[in-house]
Design a protein around this motif. Structure first.
Motif, PDB file in Angstrom:
ATOM      1  N   ASN A   1       0.798  -1.222   0.000  1.00 12.88           N
ATOM      2  CA  ASN A   1       0.000   0.000   0.000  1.00 12.88           C
ATOM      3  C   ASN A   1       0.829   1.269   0.000  1.00 12.88           C
ATOM      4  O   ASN A   1       0.333   2.316  -0.362  1.00 12.88           O
ATOM      5  CB  ASN A   1      -0.913   0.024   1.238  1.00 12.88           C
ATOM      6  CG  ASN A   1      -1.897  -1.103   1.233  1.00 12.88           C
ATOM      7  OD1 ASN A   1      -2.396  -1.498   0.193  1.00 12.88           O
ATOM      8  ND2 ASN A   1      -2.187  -1.634   2.405  1.00 12.88           N
ATOM      9  N   SER A   2       2.072   1.203   0.414  1.00 14.59           N
ATOM     10  CA  SER A   2       2.799   2.440   0.694  1.00 14.59           C
ATOM     11  C   SER A   2       3.906   2.796  -0.293  1.00 14.59           C
ATOM     12  O   SER A   2       4.379   3.916  -0.270  1.00 14.59           O
ATOM     13  CB  SER A   2       3.397   2.371   2.098  1.00 14.59           C
ATOM     14  OG  SER A   2       4.310   1.316   2.189  1.00 14.59           O
ATOM     15  N   LEU A   3       4.339   1.899  -1.135  1.00  9.93           N
ATOM     16  CA  LEU A   3       5.489   2.202  -1.975  1.00  9.93           C
ATOM     17  C   LEU A   3       5.151   2.797  -3.334  1.00  9.93           C
ATOM     18  O   LEU A   3       6.014   3.347  -3.990  1.00  9.93           O
ATOM     19  CB  LEU A   3       6.339   0.947  -2.186  1.00  9.93           C
ATOM     20  CG  LEU A   3       7.080   0.448  -0.959  1.00  9.93           C
ATOM     21  CD1 LEU A   3       7.885  -0.779  -1.288  1.00  9.93           C
ATOM     22  CD2 LEU A   3       7.992   1.522  -0.414  1.00  9.93           C
ATOM     23  N   GLY A   4       3.928   2.663  -3.784  1.00  6.70           N
ATOM     24  CA  GLY A   4       3.574   3.174  -5.100  1.00  6.70           C
ATOM     25  C   GLY A   4       4.272   2.415  -6.218  1.00  6.70           C
ATOM     26  O   GLY A   4       4.724   3.013  -7.193  1.00  6.70           O
ATOM     27  N   LEU A   5       4.389   1.100  -6.074  1.00  7.09           N
ATOM     28  CA  LEU A   5       5.067   0.294  -7.081  1.00  7.09           C
ATOM     29  C   LEU A   5       4.202   0.115  -8.320  1.00  7.09           C
ATOM     30  O   LEU A   5       2.977   0.114  -8.246  1.00  7.09           O
ATOM     31  CB  LEU A   5       5.369  -1.101  -6.510  1.00  7.09           C
ATOM     32  CG  LEU A   5       6.306  -1.166  -5.320  1.00  7.09           C
ATOM     33  CD1 LEU A   5       6.371  -2.584  -4.788  1.00  7.09           C
ATOM     34  CD2 LEU A   5       7.688  -0.691  -5.708  1.00  7.09           C
ATOM     35  N   LYS A   6       4.852  -0.063  -9.458  1.00  8.80           N
ATOM     36  CA  LYS A   6       4.128  -0.416 -10.673  1.00  8.80           C
ATOM     37  C   LYS A   6       3.621  -1.842 -10.511  1.00  8.80           C
ATOM     38  O   LYS A   6       4.202  -2.645  -9.774  1.00  8.80           O
ATOM     39  CB  LYS A   6       5.047  -0.334 -11.883  1.00  8.80           C
ATOM     40  CG  LYS A   6       5.486   1.070 -12.220  1.00  8.80           C
ATOM     41  CD  LYS A   6       6.356   1.075 -13.449  1.00  8.80           C
ATOM     42  CE  LYS A   6       6.797   2.483 -13.800  1.00  8.80           C
ATOM     43  NZ  LYS A   6       7.674   2.499 -14.959  1.00  8.80           N
ATOM     44  N   ALA A   7       2.564  -2.169 -11.218  1.00  8.15           N
ATOM     45  CA  ALA A   7       1.956  -3.497 -11.113  1.00  8.15           C
ATOM     46  C   ALA A   7       2.965  -4.597 -11.464  1.00  8.15           C
ATOM     47  O   ALA A   7       2.991  -5.649 -10.829  1.00  8.15           O
ATOM     48  CB  ALA A   7       0.733  -3.588 -12.018  1.00  8.15           C
ATOM     49  N   GLU A   8       3.819  -4.354 -12.461  1.00  7.08           N
ATOM     50  CA  GLU A   8       4.805  -5.361 -12.874  1.00  7.08           C
ATOM     51  C   GLU A   8       5.816  -5.639 -11.761  1.00  7.08           C
ATOM     52  O   GLU A   8       6.181  -6.779 -11.507  1.00  7.08           O
ATOM     53  CB  GLU A   8       5.563  -4.909 -14.139  1.00  7.08           C
ATOM     54  CG  GLU A   8       4.696  -4.648 -15.339  1.00  7.08           C
ATOM     55  CD  GLU A   8       4.103  -3.238 -15.364  1.00  7.08           C
ATOM     56  OE1 GLU A   8       4.689  -2.310 -14.772  1.00  7.08           O
ATOM     57  OE2 GLU A   8       3.025  -3.089 -15.962  1.00  7.08           O
ATOM     58  N   THR A   9       6.268  -4.574 -11.097  1.00  7.69           N
ATOM     59  CA  THR A   9       7.239  -4.720 -10.013  1.00  7.69           C
ATOM     60  C   THR A   9       6.613  -5.448  -8.839  1.00  7.69           C
ATOM     61  O   THR A   9       7.211  -6.354  -8.261  1.00  7.69           O
ATOM     62  CB  THR A   9       7.756  -3.337  -9.563  1.00  7.69           C
ATOM     63  OG1 THR A   9       8.251  -2.645 -10.702  1.00  7.69           O
ATOM     64  CG2 THR A   9       8.836  -3.466  -8.516  1.00  7.69           C
ATOM     65  N   GLU A  10       5.392  -5.055  -8.500  1.00  2.00           N
ATOM     66  CA  GLU A  10       4.685  -5.707  -7.403  1.00  2.00           C
ATOM     67  C   GLU A  10       4.486  -7.191  -7.707  1.00  2.00           C
ATOM     68  O   GLU A  10       4.698  -8.044  -6.847  1.00  2.00           O
ATOM     69  CB  GLU A  10       3.333  -5.023  -7.203  1.00  2.00           C
ATOM     70  CG  GLU A  10       2.550  -5.531  -6.025  1.00  2.00           C
ATOM     71  CD  GLU A  10       1.243  -4.779  -5.855  1.00  2.00           C
ATOM     72  OE1 GLU A  10       0.210  -5.461  -5.675  1.00  2.00           O
ATOM     73  OE2 GLU A  10       1.251  -3.537  -5.889  1.00  2.00           O
ATOM     74  N   GLY A  11       4.121  -7.504  -8.946  1.00  2.00           N
ATOM     75  CA  GLY A  11       3.931  -8.902  -9.352  1.00  2.00           C
ATOM     76  C   GLY A  11       5.219  -9.703  -9.250  1.00  2.00           C
ATOM     77  O   GLY A  11       5.212 -10.852  -8.811  1.00  2.00           O
ATOM     78  N   LEU A  12       6.333  -9.096  -9.646  1.00  2.00           N
ATOM     79  CA  LEU A  12       7.626  -9.775  -9.570  1.00  2.00           C
ATOM     80  C   LEU A  12       8.008 -10.058  -8.117  1.00  2.00           C
ATOM     81  O   LEU A  12       8.464 -11.159  -7.784  1.00  2.00           O
ATOM     82  CB  LEU A  12       8.705  -8.928 -10.239  1.00  2.00           C
ATOM     83  CG  LEU A  12      10.117  -9.494 -10.233  1.00  2.00           C
ATOM     84  CD1 LEU A  12      10.187 -10.779 -11.045  1.00  2.00           C
ATOM     85  CD2 LEU A  12      11.105  -8.475 -10.779  1.00  2.00           C
ATOM     86  N   LEU A  13       7.788  -9.084  -7.233  1.00  2.00           N
ATOM     87  CA  LEU A  13       8.108  -9.286  -5.820  1.00  2.00           C
ATOM     88  C   LEU A  13       7.238 -10.367  -5.191  1.00  2.00           C
ATOM     89  O   LEU A  13       7.721 -11.203  -4.420  1.00  2.00           O
ATOM     90  CB  LEU A  13       7.952  -7.973  -5.045  1.00  2.00           C
ATOM     91  CG  LEU A  13       8.992  -6.897  -5.355  1.00  2.00           C
ATOM     92  CD1 LEU A  13       8.623  -5.575  -4.706  1.00  2.00           C
ATOM     93  CD2 LEU A  13      10.376  -7.342  -4.915  1.00  2.00           C
ATOM     94  N   ILE A  14       5.967 -10.375  -5.526  1.00  2.00           N
ATOM     95  CA  ILE A  14       5.073 -11.404  -4.979  1.00  2.00           C
ATOM     96  C   ILE A  14       5.448 -12.772  -5.526  1.00  2.00           C
ATOM     97  O   ILE A  14       5.446 -13.766  -4.799  1.00  2.00           O
ATOM     98  CB  ILE A  14       3.599 -11.045  -5.253  1.00  2.00           C
ATOM     99  CG1 ILE A  14       3.223  -9.844  -4.381  1.00  2.00           C
ATOM    100  CG2 ILE A  14       2.678 -12.218  -4.980  1.00  2.00           C
ATOM    101  CD1 ILE A  14       1.868  -9.266  -4.647  1.00  2.00           C
TER     102      ILE A  14
END
Length: 183
Positions: free
Chosen positions: A66-79
């Motif tokens: 919720n707090s980092l403002g990541l792009k969807a692609e970056t968030e998907g890679l981290l998950i």
């Protein structure tokens, strides 16, 4: 037979509230089923099992989403990395079944998993892990310098920590030790 207007409105509100309640129950059961299906997967359920351990804060575990403002692609890679579903040698051997050996490319001792790559390989420890540690320490040093009113560079990643930073608000460790010893 005509009912009074109040009675028909009350019956309508009751029907609407019952429909909402049934919808919420159905939605909850569907989500529980999807979660159970995810948990039961041998590989992809690993993150969820670790994240729901008794010593893990549920709020803090997912706060970064919720707090980092990541792009969807970056968030998907981290998950995907947390869920052990990136194509490591362990993934290729046990899930894709495309290779026969899942040993780490660097140390050749342990299985090549995300956990091992990120924090467990003895061959990477002396270089990459130390560099990551030093970057985190530099960031913390920079943030402490800002809060102490010390002039620091604008961008944290260009900050080179001094061995001793001293202000009247926050004395250095050496000054504090001298005060405590009485010198």
């Amino acid at each position: 037979m005509n009912l009074p207007e109040e009675v028909s409105e009350q019956a309508y509100e009751t029907a609407v509230s019952k429909a909402k309640r049934v919808k919420n129950i159905a939605k909850k059961k569907l989500l529980q089923g999807l979660r159970k299906h995810w948990e039961d997967k041998p590989l992809h359920g690993q993150f969820l099992k670790r994240a729901t351990a008794p010593n893990v804060s549920q709020q803090l575990t997912h706060q970064w989403l919720n707090s980092l403002g990541l792009k969807a692609e970056t968030e998907g890679l981290l998950i995907a990395a947390q869920d052990q579903s990136l194509p490591t040698k362990n993934y290729q051997m046990h899930i894709s079944k495309t290779i026969k050996n899942d040993r780490c490319r660097m140390c050749k001792i342990k299985a090549d998993t995300m956990d091992h790559i990120i924090s467990g390989c003895s061959m990477i420890a002396a270089t990459e892990y130390l560099e990551r540690h030093n970057k985190i320490a530099s960031y913390l040093h920079w943030k402490i310098g800002i809060s102490a009113g010390i002039q620091v560079v604008e961008k944290w990643y260009t900050h080179v920590p001094e061995s001793i930073m001293e202000t009247t608000k926050y004395p250095s460790c050496g000054t504090l030790a001298s005060t405590l010893i009485g010198q």
